[in-house]
Design a protein around this motif. Structure first.
Motif, PDB file in Angstrom:
ATOM      1  N   ARG A   1       0.827  -1.202   0.000  1.00  0.00           N
ATOM      2  CA  ARG A   1       0.000   0.000   0.000  1.00  0.00           C
ATOM      3  C   ARG A   1       0.858   1.248   0.000  1.00  0.00           C
ATOM      4  N   THR A   2       0.442   2.218  -0.787  1.00  0.00           N
ATOM      5  CA  THR A   2       0.960   3.577  -0.697  1.00  0.00           C
ATOM      6  C   THR A   2      -0.261   4.491  -0.597  1.00  0.00           C
ATOM      7  N   LYS A   3      -0.058   5.795  -0.627  1.00  0.00           N
ATOM      8  CA  LYS A   3      -1.178   6.725  -0.457  1.00  0.00           C
ATOM      9  C   LYS A   3      -2.241   6.531  -1.525  1.00  0.00           C
ATOM     10  N   HIS A   4      -1.837   6.287  -2.745  1.00  0.00           N
ATOM     11  CA  HIS A   4      -2.787   6.230  -3.854  1.00  0.00           C
ATOM     12  C   HIS A   4      -3.041   4.830  -4.405  1.00  0.00           C
ATOM     13  N   PHE A   5      -2.271   3.826  -3.996  1.00  0.00           N
ATOM     14  CA  PHE A   5      -2.387   2.502  -4.609  1.00  0.00           C
ATOM     15  C   PHE A   5      -2.358   1.384  -3.568  1.00  0.00           C
ATOM     16  N   THR A   6      -3.091   0.309  -3.891  1.00  0.00           N
ATOM     17  CA  THR A   6      -3.050  -0.930  -3.104  1.00  0.00           C
ATOM     18  C   THR A   6      -2.943  -2.101  -4.059  1.00  0.00           C
ATOM     19  N   VAL A   7      -1.990  -2.981  -3.812  1.00  0.00           N
ATOM     20  CA  VAL A   7      -1.831  -4.194  -4.605  1.00  0.00           C
ATOM     21  C   VAL A   7      -1.937  -5.387  -3.666  1.00  0.00           C
ATOM     22  N   ASP A   8      -2.902  -6.267  -3.933  1.00  0.00           N
ATOM     23  CA  ASP A   8      -3.123  -7.473  -3.135  1.00  0.00           C
ATOM     24  C   ASP A   8      -2.687  -8.670  -3.980  1.00  0.00           C
ATOM     25  N   LEU A   9      -1.562  -9.283  -3.600  1.00  0.00           N
ATOM     26  CA  LEU A   9      -1.042 -10.395  -4.390  1.00  0.00           C
ATOM     27  C   LEU A   9      -1.943 -11.615  -4.320  1.00  0.00           C
ATOM     28  N   ALA A  10      -2.516 -11.889  -3.144  1.00  0.00           N
ATOM     29  CA  ALA A  10      -3.343 -13.084  -2.990  1.00  0.00           C
ATOM     30  C   ALA A  10      -4.618 -12.986  -3.822  1.00  0.00           C
ATOM     31  N   GLN A  11      -5.242 -11.795  -3.831  1.00  0.00           N
ATOM     32  CA  GLN A  11      -6.470 -11.594  -4.599  1.00  0.00           C
ATOM     33  C   GLN A  11      -6.198 -11.176  -6.036  1.00  0.00           C
ATOM     34  N   HIS A  12      -4.945 -10.861  -6.321  1.00  0.00           N
ATOM     35  CA  HIS A  12      -4.519 -10.393  -7.650  1.00  0.00           C
ATOM     36  C   HIS A  12      -5.363  -9.188  -8.074  1.00  0.00           C
ATOM     37  N   THR A  13      -5.423  -8.191  -7.179  1.00  0.00           N
ATOM     38  CA  THR A  13      -6.157  -6.965  -7.469  1.00  0.00           C
ATOM     39  C   THR A  13      -5.253  -5.764  -7.224  1.00  0.00           C
ATOM     40  N   ALA A  14      -5.482  -4.725  -8.011  1.00  0.00           N
ATOM     41  CA  ALA A  14      -4.768  -3.467  -7.835  1.00  0.00           C
ATOM     42  C   ALA A  14      -5.791  -2.347  -7.892  1.00  0.00           C
ATOM     43  N   THR A  15      -5.782  -1.460  -6.904  1.00  0.00           N
ATOM     44  CA  THR A  15      -6.730  -0.361  -6.845  1.00  0.00           C
ATOM     45  C   THR A  15      -5.998   0.963  -6.711  1.00  0.00           C
ATOM     46  N   ARG A  16      -6.631   2.009  -7.195  1.00  0.00           N
ATOM     47  CA  ARG A  16      -6.096   3.367  -7.087  1.00  0.00           C
ATOM     48  C   ARG A  16      -7.084   4.212  -6.287  1.00  0.00           C
ATOM     49  N   GLN A  17      -6.576   4.900  -5.275  1.00  0.00           N
ATOM     50  CA  GLN A  17      -7.402   5.773  -4.461  1.00  0.00           C
ATOM     51  C   GLN A  17      -7.691   7.062  -5.227  1.00  0.00           C
ATOM     52  N   LEU A  18      -8.954   7.446  -5.291  1.00  0.00           N
ATOM     53  CA  LEU A  18      -9.346   8.651  -5.995  1.00  0.00           C
ATOM     54  C   LEU A  18      -9.459   9.825  -5.021  1.00  0.00           C
ATOM     55  N   ASP A  19      -9.405  11.018  -5.554  1.00  0.00           N
ATOM     56  CA  ASP A  19      -9.469  12.212  -4.701  1.00  0.00           C
ATOM     57  C   ASP A  19     -10.784  12.328  -3.954  1.00  0.00           C
ATOM     58  N   SER A  20     -11.834  11.736  -4.510  1.00  0.00           N
ATOM     59  CA  SER A  20     -13.151  11.799  -3.875  1.00  0.00           C
ATOM     60  C   SER A  20     -13.320  10.774  -2.761  1.00  0.00           C
ATOM     61  N   GLN A  21     -12.219  10.162  -2.354  1.00  0.00           N
ATOM     62  CA  GLN A  21     -12.185   9.147  -1.292  1.00  0.00           C
ATOM     63  C   GLN A  21     -12.674   7.787  -1.750  1.00  0.00           C
ATOM     64  N   GLY A  22     -13.098   7.677  -2.995  1.00  0.00           N
ATOM     65  CA  GLY A  22     -13.448   6.372  -3.523  1.00  0.00           C
ATOM     66  C   GLY A  22     -12.209   5.689  -4.081  1.00  0.00           C
ATOM     67  N   SER A  23     -12.379   4.496  -4.643  1.00  0.00           N
ATOM     68  CA  SER A  23     -11.257   3.761  -5.222  1.00  0.00           C
ATOM     69  C   SER A  23     -11.658   3.209  -6.572  1.00  0.00           C
ATOM     70  N   ASP A  24     -10.659   2.981  -7.390  1.00  0.00           N
ATOM     71  CA  ASP A  24     -10.867   2.516  -8.750  1.00  0.00           C
ATOM     72  C   ASP A  24     -10.073   1.228  -8.943  1.00  0.00           C
ATOM     73  N   LEU A  25     -10.770   0.146  -9.340  1.00  0.00           N
ATOM     74  CA  LEU A  25     -10.095  -1.125  -9.603  1.00  0.00           C
ATOM     75  C   LEU A  25      -9.411  -1.027 -10.954  1.00  0.00           C
ATOM     76  N   LEU A  26      -8.085  -1.246 -10.959  1.00  0.00           N
ATOM     77  CA  LEU A  26      -7.300  -1.105 -12.181  1.00  0.00           C
ATOM     78  C   LEU A  26      -7.387  -2.368 -13.029  1.00  0.00           C
ATOM     79  N   ASP A  27      -7.574  -2.185 -14.321  1.00  0.00           N
ATOM     80  CA  ASP A  27      -7.625  -3.308 -15.268  1.00  0.00           C
ATOM     81  C   ASP A  27      -6.230  -3.492 -15.848  1.00  0.00           C
TER      82      ASP A  27
END
Length: 237
Positions: free
Chosen positions: A134-160
């Motif tokens: 995890r960093t301020k803007h990104f989360t990478v979960d190796l077990a779930q194989h997911t990567a998300t980006r934190q948006l300014d509106s406090q929501g998150s975006d699942l990266l394709d």
């Protein structure tokens, strides 16, 4: 593993097909660029062997269009050409090719390149540990194989992301601020399976930037370190 062979010279196409079928691969042939795109959508191959000089759409345009189709499988692309000049190799890699093979080539070299590319896919299909970066803007979960980006509106975006893009981002997040040379990234992501031009790293960096950077012309996260390589900058949590 399915392979699409895009080659307008019938004898060469059949030779490639016979060589790879003997090695246990399933192959389809297209003799021009438009047919190649149609077959690609139908077959969703794991790897495309793509001749640079094709009637109609040339290999560079076919490569570009394949990379622009996010809803389809993102295959490895091995580009073939009868020309060995440096500029052709650079252009081919810049459009999204993963490796580059100059004609004439031996069947043994072709098989070695194909196997090396496909081993990358198998290698990346297994994560070694259940780890979350995890960093301020990104989360990478190796077990779930997911990567998300934190948006300014406090929501998150699942990266394709493709598998290679996912592993590249995970590598950057595992050591924020570290400067990676191309050779180090190749060793980390491909290991002994790598067979090709190290500038293929630049291609995947560009593709990852398009998916995570607000402005690819002025990257916020993946910075180029001139003469060395790349580093990832984001605040740690």
């Amino acid at each position: 593993m399915k392979i699409l062979i895009v080659e307008d010279q019938q004898e060469i196409a059949q030779l490639i097909e016979q060589t790879l079928v003997r090695e246990g691969f399933s192959c389809h042939i297209a003799n021009d660029g438009l047919t190649a795109l149609t077959v690609f959508k139908q077959q969703q191959p794991d790897l495309v062997i793509l001749d640079l000089m094709l009637p109609g759409l040339d290999g560079l345009e076919v490569c570009t269009r394949i990379r622009q189709q996010p809803d389809n499988k993102d295959p490895y692309i091995l580009m073939l050409t009868a020309r060995g000049e440096e500029i052709d190799r650079v252009i081919g890699l810049s459009t999204g090719a993963d490796d580059y093979l100059v004609k004439p080539f031996s069947p043994r070299e072709l098989v070695a390149r194909v196997r090396a590319l496909l081993r990358r896919s198998l290698r990346h299909g297994v994560q070694e540990v259940d780890q979350i970066y995890r960093t301020k803007h990104f989360t990478v979960d190796l077990a779930q194989h997911t990567a998300t980006r934190q948006l300014d509106s406090q929501g998150s975006d699942l990266l394709d992301l493709t598998t290679l893009e996912f592993n590249l981002l995970a590598t950057f997040l595992s050591y924020p601020g570290r400067v990676w040379s191309r050779t180090q990234l190749i060793d980390k992501l491909w290991g002994n399976d790598f067979f090709g031009d190290e500038r293929v790293v630049d291609t995947h960096i560009r593709r990852l930037r398009k998916k995570i950077e607000p402005d690819t012309a002025n990257p916020t996260f993946i910075k180029t370190v001139v003469g060395v390589g790349y580093k990832f900058e984001d605040e740690n949590l």
